[in-house]
Write an enzyme that holds these catalytic residues in place. Structure first.
Site, PDB file in Angstrom:
ATOM      1  N   GLY A 153       0.831  -1.198   0.000  1.00  0.00           N
ATOM      2  CA  GLY A 153       0.000   0.000   0.000  1.00  0.00           C
ATOM      3  C   GLY A 153       0.862   1.242   0.000  1.00  0.00           C
ATOM      4  N   GLY A 173      -0.295   8.705   2.365  1.00  0.00           N
ATOM      5  CA  GLY A 173       0.341  10.002   2.526  1.00  0.00           C
ATOM      6  C   GLY A 173       1.595   9.903   3.371  1.00  0.00           C
ATOM      7  N   VAL A 218       3.641   1.090   2.557  1.00  0.00           N
ATOM      8  CA  VAL A 218       3.389   0.022   3.511  1.00  0.00           C
ATOM      9  C   VAL A 218       3.896  -1.289   2.896  1.00  0.00           C
ATOM     10  CG1 VAL A 218       1.661  -1.175   4.893  1.00  0.00           C
ATOM     11  CG2 VAL A 218       1.345   1.235   4.330  1.00  0.00           C
ATOM     12  N   ASP A 246      -9.993  10.997  11.777  1.00  0.00           N
ATOM     13  CA  ASP A 246      -9.751  10.698  10.364  1.00  0.00           C
ATOM     14  C   ASP A 246     -10.462   9.401   9.976  1.00  0.00           C
ATOM     15  OD1 ASP A 246      -8.842  11.300   7.891  1.00  0.00           O
ATOM     16  OD2 ASP A 246      -6.762  10.691   8.232  1.00  0.00           O
TER      17      ASP A 246
END
Ligand SMILES: *[C@@H]1O[C@H](CO)[C@@H](O)[C@H](O)[C@H]1NC(C)=O
Ligand SMILES: *[C@@H]1O[C@H](CO)[C@@H](O)[C@H](O)[C@H]1NC(C)=O
Ligand SMILES: *[C@@H]1O[C@H](CO)[C@@H](O)[C@H](O)[C@H]1NC(C)=O
Ligand SMILES: *[C@@H]1O[C@H](CO)[C@@H](O)[C@H](O)[C@H]1NC(C)=O
Ligand SMILES: *[C@@H]1O[C@H](CO)[C@@H](O)[C@H](O)[C@H]1NC(C)=O
Ligand SMILES: *[C@@H]1O[C@H](CO)[C@@H](O)[C@H](O)[C@H]1NC(C)=O
Ligand SMILES: *[C@@H]1O[C@H](CO)[C@@H](O)[C@H](O)[C@H]1NC(C)=O
Ligand SMILES: *[C@@H]1O[C@H](CO)[C@@H](O)[C@H](O)[C@H]1NC(C)=O
Ligand SMILES: *[C@@H]1O[C@H](CO)[C@@H](O)[C@H](O)[C@H]1NC(C)=O
Length: 838
Positions: free
Chosen positions: A522, A525, A529, A639
């Protein structure tokens, strides 16, 4: 290093304490009358126990009431001593007591808490020496704490507790509360001295409680203890490595009963009814040790008490294991059934070991491994409870040095002290980054967000932070442990209280094949990952900050601090972090099914059924509900979005990414003022207008998530016609026009029960109400969603069901509910960062 600390009393229920035993004393120091604390426990005034020589003592009231205090009594009053002073209690001779000292190092005008350095002596035993409650509290990130000792009175029928200011001229001593609770006879007898054939007579020694754990279970509050008002903690923060075994709770059919030989005060049945075992896979179990690691003071003997109770198996030689303490065999071929006689029967065993002062020796390791030589039926091990006590040395001393507060924490505080500065450059960048999202809020962002120059001083090149534990090495022990002589601190983990691991960069590079692109799962921002495999096959996700950007130091710290203290089935677990050479790396449990968004749109994944979607929403709602109410301080995620809801291999939803989350100082305070952050499309308009953050902002974002799940489109899609860009606006518009059915995911059409859909939409709509007060709480959302699921499953039956009864909020455990007191949280959550890229 740490004395046994009662982090937060977790006393949520009011108890009616039975009358204290005749020899017990519960004293609120500095209080002029008897008073009752928030749990209905009566604390008596201390004055009648002060000896006449204590003429230099004064009463003081704390200047500030920390919101984390469980009760004003006994913490808000203190007895201050400027010269040697003694409390004397009439007790029985040859009796063993728990002595608990309660400290709240606040300002007691005109005294500065930093100047309190003192010794505490109980009869012939020195309990504390050059002790600073201020430093200890800081290292623990706690406003108050309790130190517990077990004292024996030999011939004497008096218990003298003497407070001695360390320097007669410049320091003072203080105490807020004292508890003296008699222990049953023979609670300590002999322990097996490791690596010798001898036994160790615990008998006439005094002890300090270092750790007391309900292994594989939740914290047990003093009012749930079996009569000695002890607190038992969850063991997970002390587990070493990612291989944590599995936790196990006794089946309802297994009756757990004390054997007649055992006093129930040894430990409550709750300790014995939960356990941690190694797991179902023999191959995996043979390749690892189930290990716990504890920080202790060197040059002392420790008594380690193991509590066992077999909950699954019934026969001898089914589960046989070896027990190691500090790399020495404490017990070969431990077989709980052989000891206890049968399933459901508690058993405990004491070992003693001396911890020397060599490099790396200030740790006490407890390891379990299947006993291969016994050829048991299962290669597995079990543990239900663990207590570690420090034994007085030959001088009758129990005191160790003060702990050292973590560098991370001190740095965060230092940064907080620096002035905010605005940076036009950063602001421009933020606009640039956000333009893609093209939306009216951007203009306002620059008005609201005050940027701060990011400083990494002292953070990246802090050598203490590196090299902690080799990730994939053959040894389970740290290769380098901090070295006192070089000024290092062995207490880095005080920030996370030892829960999560520090990984070395070398180890991380090894498991990610030097950050090879093939390992990337992944990109966000924050950076990329990667996937990896550690400790005997545990899959992990490794989030690496982009090394060329200096964004995110605060988010990094916030995430570590938050996640290391939260454990919940529906929150993603942080396994550890690495902070070396300017790299900031977080290691999490691997979530096999990725993000929720990947299963909704713009991917090749098969569509999720309505029931699957509901279950995922319910799971995420449970995680958020826990954040809002499970902790002493409300935690606001800030978030919430579909990319922050992750799915494990069994499709269990876990809330992730706590980089922006914020802890309210307490529940009574209804909002925290903050700069607007979050993700476009999910941002609460009210928060945006008023800059006041409440948990209802998360509810708003969650409402957007619900519509996203229903409509299978992004929260914000700038490519669409203007009125459709924002999903929240578009959904409301369609709701008003009665055309919502037109915008739901075509895949779902005709597959949702009408009532279920109605309830779901009603819930989602309420969540995105413009006014926060009109939005439901996460708890309400949760039961409404649960009801939605029931309606889908059993459209008729559910109408009569009681919708509120089906879920359980007590799955998680909070560590140190008060960890985020004002000063620390404001430092840790200091504001910076742009909107872009999240
Ligand atoms: C303790 O006992 C002594 C007599 O041995 C008595 O004079 C004293 O008042 C008692 N102290 C308390 C606080 O009860
Ligand atoms: C306690 O203090 C008194 C004097 O205040 C002293 O006579 C007595 O011996 C002390 N007892 C112990 C056990 O230290
Ligand atoms: C503890 O001390 C008492 C006397 O002070 C003595 O009678 C007893 O035997 C001692 N116990 C042990 C285990 O040493
Ligand atoms: C146990 O784990 C090993 C290694 O991870 C794996 O190869 C094996 O298939 C597993 N066995 C079972 C029964 O799951
Ligand atoms: C432990 O004992 C050794 C030898 O007496 C001494 O040199 C060392 O400083 C002691 N360590 C601590 C932490 O007290
Ligand atoms: C388990 O711990 C013991 C003692 O520290 C050690 O000798 C052994 O190698 C460890 N086993 C594994 C598989 O790590
Ligand atoms: C454990 O002890 C054995 C022998 O006592 C030693 O060979 C080994 O290196 C030790 N392991 C660790 C990790 O200290
Ligand atoms: C602890 O203190 C007692 C009483 O002073 C003493 O008899 C005992 O030996 C001490 N324990 C150790 C391990 O030195
Ligand atoms: C007392 O403790 C403080 C803080 O831990 C330490 O800096 C100081 O050196 C200690 N003093 C002595 C004499 O040990």
């Amino acid at each position: 290093m740490f004395p046994f600390i009662i982090f937060s009393l977790l006393l949520l229920t009011t108890t009616t304490n039975s009358a204290p035993a005749s020899d017990s004393f519960i004293i609120s120091c500095g209080s002029s009358s008897d008073e009752t604390d928030s749990n209905g426990r009566t604390w008596s005034s201390d004055s009648k126990y002060l000896t006449p020589s204590s003429h230099d003592s004064t009463i003081s009231i704390a200047k500030y009431q920390d919101p984390s205090l469980p009760s004003q009594i006994p913490y808000m009053t203190a007895r201050i001593f400027t010269s040697i002073s003694t409390y004397q209690f009439n007790v029985s001779s040859n009796q063993r007591f728990f002595l608990r000292l309660h400290f709240y190092p606040s300002t007691y005008s005109p005294l500065d808490p930093k100047n309190a350095y003192f010794n505490v002596v109980a009869n012939e035993f020195t309990l504390l020496h050059n002790f600073s409650a201020f430093i200890t509290a800081k290292a623990l990130t706690q406003a108050y704490f309790i130190s517990e000792f077990c004292i024996v009175t030999s011939q004497s029928s008096k218990l003298n507790i003497t407070f001695i200011p360390y320097s007669p001229t410049s320091s003072y001593a203080f105490i807020n509360g004292i508890e003296i609770i008699p222990m049953p006879d023979h609670m300590f007898q002999t322990a097996t001295l490791i690596d010798t054939d001898q036994s160790f007579e615990v008998g006439n020694n005094s002890l300090q409680t270092m750790f007391r754990l309900n292994v594989g279970g939740q914290s047990i509050a003093p009012n749930k203890d079996s009569g000695l008002s002890r607190t038992w903690y969850d063991d997970s923060r002390y587990l070493f490595g990612a291989a944590a075994g599995v936790t196990f709770t006794s089946d309802k059919n297994v009756k757990i009963e004390y054997p007649s030989s055992m006093n129930e005060k040894i430990a409550p049945l709750d300790v014995y009814s939960t356990a941690r075992t190694m797991g179902p896979n023999a191959t995996v179990n043979l390749n690892y040790n189930l290990s716990w690691v504890f920080q202790v003071d060197a040059n002392f003997t420790y008594v380690v008490r193991f509590h066992f109770c077999e909950l699954e198996l019934t026969k001898i030689n089914q589960r046989v294991f070896d027990i190691y303490i500090n790399n020495q065999t404490a017990q070969e071929s431990a077989d709980v059934i052989a000891w206890s006689g049968s399933e459901g029967v508690p058993f405990y065993k004491d070992f003693a070991t001396y911890v020397m002062d060599g490099p790396g020796d200030e740790e006490l390791w407890v390891e379990l491994h299947p006993s291969v030589s016994s050829k048991p039926e299962y290669y597995d091990a079990i543990l239900n409870g663990l207590e570690i006590f420090k034994v007085n040395d030959s001088d009758g001393n129990l005191a160790g040095p003060n702990p050292t507060p973590s560098h991370l924490l001190l740095d965060a505080e230092r940064r907080e002290g620096k002035k905010l500065s605005t940076s036009k450059h950063d602001c421009d960048k933020a606009i640039g980054g956000a333009v893609g999202a093209g939306f009216v809020v951007i203009v306002a962002v620059c008005i609201f967000v005050v940027y701060r120059k990011k400083k990494r001083n002292g953070f990246a090149n802090d050598s203490v932070l590196g090299n902690w534990i080799p990730l994939c090495g053959s040894s389970h022990k740290p290769t380098t442990v901090s070295d006192k002589s070089s000024g290092g601190s062995s207490n880095l983990s005080s920030l996370t209280q030892g829960l999560c691991q520090h990984f070395s960069l070398a180890g991380i590079k090894h498991v990610t094949q030097n950050f090879d692109e093939s390992q990337v799962i992944g990109v966000g921002g924050f950076g990329k990952v990667y996937k990896g495999c550690i400790d005997g096959g545990t899959k992990v996700a490794i989030k690496r900050s982009n090394p060329s950007s200096n964004q995110g130091v605060t988010e990094f710290q916030t995430e570590i601090v938050m996640l290391s203290k939260l454990r919940h089935q529906h929150l993603v677990s942080l396994i550890g972090f690495c902070e070396e050479n300017g790299e900031m790396i977080l290691v999490y449990d691997y979530m096999a099914n990725g993000t929720l968004r990947e299963h909704l749109y713009k991917s090749d994944n098969p569509d999720l059924s309505w029931k699957q979607r509901l279950k995922i929403c319910i799971g995420a709602a449970k995680g958020l509900h826990y954040l809002h109410t499970g902790a002493k301080n409300t935690i606001i995620h800030r978030d919430v979005k579909t990319t922050n809801i992750l799915l494990d291999e069994s499709w269990v939803a876990k809330v992730s990414d706590f980089g922006l989350s914020k802890s309210g100082t307490n529940l009574n305070q209804t909002h925290v003022t903050t700069m607007v952050k979050g993700s476009f499309g999910y941002l609460d308009p009210e928060y945006f207008r008023r800059q006041q953050l409440t948990e209802k902002s998360d509810v708003y974002s969650f409402g957007v998530v619900l519509f996203e799940v229903l409509c299978a489109r992004p929260a914000l899609d700038p490519s669409l016609p203007k009125e459709q860009v924002s999903l929240a606006d578009w959904a409301l518009l369609n709701l008003r026009k009665g055309t919502l059915e037109d915008i739901i995911d075509p895949f779902l059409k005709g597959k949702i029960n009408h009532e279920s859909l109605k309830k779901f939409v009603e819930t989602a709509e309420k969540c995105i109400a413009d006014n926060g007060l009109e939005r439901p709480s996460m708890g309400d959302v949760l039961w409404k969603l649960d009801f939605t699921l029931q309606l889908q499953e059993a459209p008729d039956g559910a109408k009569h069901a009681s919708p509120k009864a089906t879920w359980d909020t007590e799955e998680g455990t909070i560590y140190s509910g008060s960890e985020l007191d004002d000063s620390n949280s404001s430092a840790i959550f200091s504001q910076m960062e742009s909107q872009s890229g999240r």
